[in-house]
Every structure is written in structure tokens, then in C-alpha cells.
Write a protein that holds these residues in place. Structure first.
Motif, PDB file in Angstrom:
ATOM      1  N   LEU A 182       1.896  -6.067   8.187  1.00  0.00           N
ATOM      2  CA  LEU A 182       0.882  -5.035   8.375  1.00  0.00           C
ATOM      3  C   LEU A 182      -0.519  -5.628   8.329  1.00  0.00           C
ATOM      4  O   LEU A 182      -1.359  -5.341   9.197  1.00  0.00           O
ATOM      5  CB  LEU A 182       1.023  -3.947   7.314  1.00  0.00           C
ATOM      6  N   VAL A 183      -0.785  -6.460   7.343  1.00  0.00           N
ATOM      7  CA  VAL A 183      -2.096  -7.098   7.246  1.00  0.00           C
ATOM      8  C   VAL A 183      -2.359  -7.970   8.463  1.00  0.00           C
ATOM      9  O   VAL A 183      -3.468  -7.985   9.013  1.00  0.00           O
ATOM     10  CB  VAL A 183      -2.213  -7.915   5.944  1.00  0.00           C
ATOM     11  N   ASN A 229       0.597 -10.562   0.686  1.00  0.00           N
ATOM     12  CA  ASN A 229      -0.320  -9.429   0.644  1.00  0.00           C
ATOM     13  C   ASN A 229      -0.124  -8.587   1.906  1.00  0.00           C
ATOM     14  O   ASN A 229      -0.411  -9.030   3.008  1.00  0.00           O
ATOM     15  CB  ASN A 229      -1.776  -9.905   0.563  1.00  0.00           C
ATOM     16  N   ASP A 230       0.382  -7.367   1.712  1.00  0.00           N
ATOM     17  CA  ASP A 230       0.548  -6.454   2.840  1.00  0.00           C
ATOM     18  C   ASP A 230      -0.222  -5.156   2.600  1.00  0.00           C
ATOM     19  O   ASP A 230       0.153  -4.101   3.099  1.00  0.00           O
ATOM     20  CB  ASP A 230       2.027  -6.152   3.067  1.00  0.00           C
ATOM     21  N   CYS A 231      -1.310  -5.259   1.832  1.00  0.00           N
ATOM     22  CA  CYS A 231      -2.121  -4.095   1.483  1.00  0.00           C
ATOM     23  C   CYS A 231      -3.532  -4.281   2.030  1.00  0.00           C
ATOM     24  O   CYS A 231      -4.383  -4.890   1.383  1.00  0.00           O
ATOM     25  CB  CYS A 231      -2.150  -3.913  -0.034  1.00  0.00           C
ATOM     26  N   PHE A 232      -3.787  -3.735   3.206  1.00  0.00           N
ATOM     27  CA  PHE A 232      -5.090  -3.924   3.826  1.00  0.00           C
ATOM     28  C   PHE A 232      -6.160  -3.025   3.212  1.00  0.00           C
ATOM     29  O   PHE A 232      -7.343  -3.357   3.216  1.00  0.00           O
ATOM     30  CB  PHE A 232      -4.996  -3.669   5.331  1.00  0.00           C
ATOM     31  N   ILE A 269       4.379   4.024   3.071  1.00  0.00           N
ATOM     32  CA  ILE A 269       5.612   3.373   2.617  1.00  0.00           C
ATOM     33  C   ILE A 269       6.353   2.790   3.819  1.00  0.00           C
ATOM     34  O   ILE A 269       6.820   1.643   3.794  1.00  0.00           O
ATOM     35  CB  ILE A 269       6.514   4.357   1.852  1.00  0.00           C
ATOM     36  N   ARG A 270       6.448   3.572   4.884  1.00  0.00           N
ATOM     37  CA  ARG A 270       7.136   3.099   6.095  1.00  0.00           C
ATOM     38  C   ARG A 270       6.436   1.875   6.694  1.00  0.00           C
ATOM     39  O   ARG A 270       7.093   0.971   7.222  1.00  0.00           O
ATOM     40  CB  ARG A 270       7.214   4.223   7.129  1.00  0.00           C
ATOM     41  N   ASN A 271       5.112   1.848   6.595  1.00  0.00           N
ATOM     42  CA  ASN A 271       4.368   0.702   7.140  1.00  0.00           C
ATOM     43  C   ASN A 271       4.739  -0.610   6.450  1.00  0.00           C
ATOM     44  O   ASN A 271       4.608  -1.688   7.038  1.00  0.00           O
ATOM     45  CB  ASN A 271       2.860   0.941   6.976  1.00  0.00           C
ATOM     46  N   ALA A 272       5.170  -0.522   5.193  1.00  0.00           N
ATOM     47  CA  ALA A 272       5.510  -1.732   4.427  1.00  0.00           C
ATOM     48  C   ALA A 272       6.940  -2.193   4.662  1.00  0.00           C
ATOM     49  O   ALA A 272       7.298  -3.325   4.284  1.00  0.00           O
ATOM     50  CB  ALA A 272       5.296  -1.473   2.932  1.00  0.00           C
ATOM     51  N   LEU A 273       7.757  -1.364   5.289  1.00  0.00           N
ATOM     52  CA  LEU A 273       9.186  -1.684   5.414  1.00  0.00           C
ATOM     53  C   LEU A 273       9.470  -2.977   6.181  1.00  0.00           C
ATOM     54  O   LEU A 273      10.353  -3.751   5.774  1.00  0.00           O
ATOM     55  CB  LEU A 273       9.928  -0.515   6.060  1.00  0.00           C
ATOM     56  N   ASP A 305       0.847  -1.185   0.000  1.00  0.00           N
ATOM     57  CA  ASP A 305       0.000   0.000   0.000  1.00  0.00           C
ATOM     58  C   ASP A 305       0.885   1.239   0.000  1.00  0.00           C
ATOM     59  O   ASP A 305       1.339   1.681   1.048  1.00  0.00           O
ATOM     60  CB  ASP A 305      -0.914  -0.014   1.239  1.00  0.00           C
ATOM     61  N   PHE A 306       1.129   1.774  -1.197  1.00  0.00           N
ATOM     62  CA  PHE A 306       1.881   3.021  -1.317  1.00  0.00           C
ATOM     63  C   PHE A 306       0.953   4.161  -1.714  1.00  0.00           C
ATOM     64  O   PHE A 306       1.318   5.077  -2.448  1.00  0.00           O
ATOM     65  CB  PHE A 306       3.000   2.882  -2.364  1.00  0.00           C
TER      66      PHE A 306
END
Length: 423
Positions: free
Chosen positions: A194-195, A166-169, A63-67, A46-47
Motif C-alpha cells: 500500500l505504501v 511499514n504499510d501505514c501511509f 483493513i482490506r487495503n492491508a491484506l 492502518d486499521f
């Protein structure tokens, strides 16, 4: 509640569950070096970052949440292929070239940028990426087939990878090619960190909460929040109502609303909520006073009046000081707080006091060990604006997705992932 504890609880009862099963999905932490080294991993991230008028990134939080997920994959020698979208309100789609430099800086490596998501040129670029390297695909929303979950497109997108994370909630409620379609061709398909965190809190902490549980529900209209309210009534001990939707409740109980908008077709629904709360012994709290104004403008004339004393021509803009005090006192008794909607028109500073005061109380409770969950959408925006998002136990990154989870709905993007091993 930790991920392991939650998945253990769910797996023990798997035959009887549906909604809570979403929390028992395989996570990227289940994959180790033997699973990842040298493997091409398609990562849905999720950017979706806000841009200023010059198309510069205004907030890089997403972006930081996906790191953590990206770095985990890199550290185990995976070739990370990031797939995501970038749009702004109104639907304009932008190239992910706008974020590749920031991503490179945050990761400390040069991230390669592809000129598409599928095709021979993309495959050739992916084949040049070394173990631990990262490539960013172009905006997947540039392809109409993404939103229609076209299986041929999903197959071509999946063909450049060996497995899927999948890391895009924020898109978990959708059936897109990049979060549902690709899972038909890639195994394992697992949740990113994150998810998994979203599931732990929005499913786990609500399904297995520390009691008493208080929910704060606000927003623009009752029709948009009625499903959330109905679901939360099955869970909570205290239900606090604020925001513009309160005028419909006030009409339902015979109080004046002045010129405040009322959803006439939702008055019976409001009455049913009041009755259901009584039957279930849920403490239902409505505001006892309001800040009202003669117009919706920064220079409006405003005053605070009792809920029973709103004159014609005036509109509810915020909750009053007596309501704030009463709500805060109830929240002091809670061990879990779910915040889903704001108390007033917080985007105008003149009418943001109620939202700020209740949000600060929730943040204070979080610091005292209370589990505090912010349910996405405008609630998240307000928390970031107030600088309180990081003080909560969890502030959701999903708008519609978090709302639908709080309605007890199943999310296609989560259901498509592999189930966690049975404990």
C-alpha cells in the motif's frame, strides 16, 4: 508507471534527488521466502476504521487495503505482528479488539490478540505464533511514548521482531516510534504494498507525469492549500480552483464575494498565484458562476449567479453549471489529473452537485486511460461517499501525508526505510 520503472529512474539520478528518492525505497516484494520464513515481522498497518454509534466497523476498507501485504508475509512463512492505532475524530482511543474479528474473517485464520505492545507477556504470545500466523498488538496510541518517538519504547517494540514493514501511509508524515523509531533497531525496514502504491502515484506519477497535467484544488481555505498550489504550479499545465478558498481569489481580482469568508492576509498570495500561473503559462481556471445561499443550511434559499454578480448577504456554496462545463472541457484535454479538494460544501446534498459532477468526470477519464490521483483527506471522503474511489487510478489513504507529498515535502516515515538496490 510501475514500481520497478520508477525505482530504476530514481536510482539512475540518485545523486541529484531528494524528494523523488522517497519513491526508491525497498519494498516487501523484494523479500522472498529465504528472507521471511520463520522470521518475526513487525508490520505497521492502518486499521483506522470508522465506527458507528455502537462501535461497530462502518467501513473496513483500511483493513482490506492491508491484506495484500499481510497475505504476502503469511504465504512466505513469516510470523506477522501487526501494530496500529484506532482513534476517532476528537482523539478518543479504542481497543483493537474491535477489529480483530473482522481481520480474522478477512484473512481466513484466527488472529491472536495481544493485551499490549511491549513486555514479557507480549513476547511470550508472539513466541507461540506459528509460521504464517498473525498476532495483533493493542492500540499503540495507548502509549504516550509512541507519539514522542521515545527510543527506549521503540527499542522494546522492535525487540519482539526480526524485521519491519511499514504499510501505514496515513502516519508517514509523523515521527512516531512505530514508524521511525523502530527502524533504528530493525533491518531490513521496507515499504508494504500500500505504501509503495502511494509513492508510485503521489511521487512517481507527479514527478514523471503523462502530459498535459491538470490539478483540481478546492477546500476550505487558501492558507491550508497555498503550499499545494505553489508546488503544483511547478508541475501542471492546467490548474482548476474551487471550494471556499475561491472567495479569496475573487477578492484578489476585484470580484464581489457577498458574505463569503475571505482570508484578508492571503489576498496577496492569491495575486502571486495568478501571476505565477501567467509567467509559467499554466492555464488557471477560476469558477465563472456559483451556487449561492442565504444561509448554510439544508433548507437555505439558493440560486445560481455569475461570478461578477454575488449580492451582499449571500454566500458561495458551490460552483455553478457553467463552471462545471468549463472545467470538464479542460479536463478532457488532460492525460494526468490530480484531485485535491472539493468544489463546494459537498456534505450538504443541496451543494454537492459541483463536487459530484467534477468527480464523475475524473472517474470517466480514469476509465479512458487517464491517470487520476485523489489526494486524500476530504477528497477521499467525498470519493467514497460518491462511490467513485475505486474508479480512480489511485485514491490516497493519507490525509496530511498525501497533502505534504503534494507540497513536495519529505516524509519521515518513508525516509526511515531502506533504499532500494541501485539498478
Amino acid at each position: 508507471m510501475t514500481t520497478v520503472d520508477l525505482r530504476s529512474l530514481v536510482n539512475k539520478k540518485r545523486k541529484k534527488l531528494s524528494f523523488m528518492e522517497m519513491a526508491a525505497k525497498k519494498c516487501v516484494s523484494d523479500l522472498k521466502e529465504s528472507d521471511l520464513k520463520g522470521k518475526k515481522v513487525l508490520l505497521r498497518a492502518d486499521f483506522y476504521v470508522p465506527l458507528d454509534v455502537n462501535l461497530n466497523i462502518a467501513d473496513d476498507s483500511n483493513i482490506r487495503n492491508a491484506l495484500p501485504t499481510i497475505k504476502y508475509l503469511m504465504n512466505y512463512g513469516a510470523i506477522v505482528i501487526i501494530c496500529c492505532h484506532l482513534i476517532i475524530p476528537g482523539g478518543s482511543r479504542y481497543s483493537l479488539k474491535l477489529v480483530v474479528s473482522r481481520l480474522s474473517d478477512l484473512l481466513g485464520v484466527e488472529v491472536e490478540m495481544a493485551h499490549g505492545c511491549i513486555g514479557d507477556k507480549v513476547q511470550s504470545l508472539v513466541n507461540t505464533i506459528p509460521e504464517g500466523g498473525v498476532v495483533l498488538l493493542e492500540n499503540v496510541r495507548f502509549y504516550r511514548a509512541e507519539l514522542s518517538n521515545d527510543l527506549e519504547f521503540a527499542k522494546r517494540l522492535a525487540s519482539i521482531a526480526d524485521l519491519y514493514v511499514n504499510d501505514c501511509f496515513i502516519t508517514a508524515h509523523r515521527t512516531d516510534a512505530s514508524n521511525v523509531g523502530v527502524t533504528k533497531f530493525l533491518r531490513p525496514s521496507v515499504a508494504g504494498f500500500l505504501v509503495q502504491k502511494e509513492l508510485d502515484y503521489l511521487v512517481g506519477a507527479v514527478s514523471y507525469p503523462k502530459r498535459p497535467v491538470a490539478a483540481i484544488v478546492g477546500g476550505l481555505s487558501l492558507s491550508l492549500k497555498i503550499s499545494v498550489i505553489e508546488y503544483l504550479l511547478e508541475i501542471v499545465d492546467i490548474l482548476i480552483i474551487g471550494g471556499s478558498l475561491i472567495s479569496t481569489f475573487n477578492r484578489a481580482i476585484g470580484l464581489p464575494v457577498g458574505s463569503s469568508p475571505v482570508e484578508e492576509d492571503m489576498i496577496d498570495a492569491a495575486k502571486l498565484v495568478i501571476e505565477k500561473a501567467r509567467v509559467k503559462n499554466v492555464t488557471l481556471q477560476l469558477p465563472i458562476d456559483f451556487v449561492i445561499a442565504d444561509q448554510c443550511a439544508p433548507d437555505a434559499n439558493c440560486k445560481t449567479v455569475a461570478a461578477s454578480a454575488i449580492p451582499d448577504g449571500w454566500t458561495i456554496m458551490d460552483i455553478g453549471s457553467d463552471s462545471i462545463e468549463a472545467f470538464q472541457a479542460s479536463l478532457d484535454t488532460a492525460s494526468t489529473v490530480v484531485y485535491s479538494g472539493n468544489m463546494g460544501l459537498y456534505k450538504l446534498d443541496k451543494f454537492a452537485h459541483g463536487t459530484k459532477a467534477i468527480a464523475m468526470k475524473v472517474a470517466e477519464l480514469s476509465g479512458r486511460g487517464v491517470t487520476t490521483i485523489v489526494g486524500g483527506g476530504d477528497s477521499t471522503v467525498a470519493m467514497h461517499k460518491l462511490g467513485l474511489a475505486k474508479k480512480m487510478s489511485h485514491t490516497s489513504t493519507g490525509g496530511v501525508a498525501s497533502k505534504e507529498l503534494l507540497e513536495g515535502k519529505l516524509l519521515p516515515g518513508i525516509l526511515a526505510l531502506d533504499d532500494a538496490p541501485v539498478c
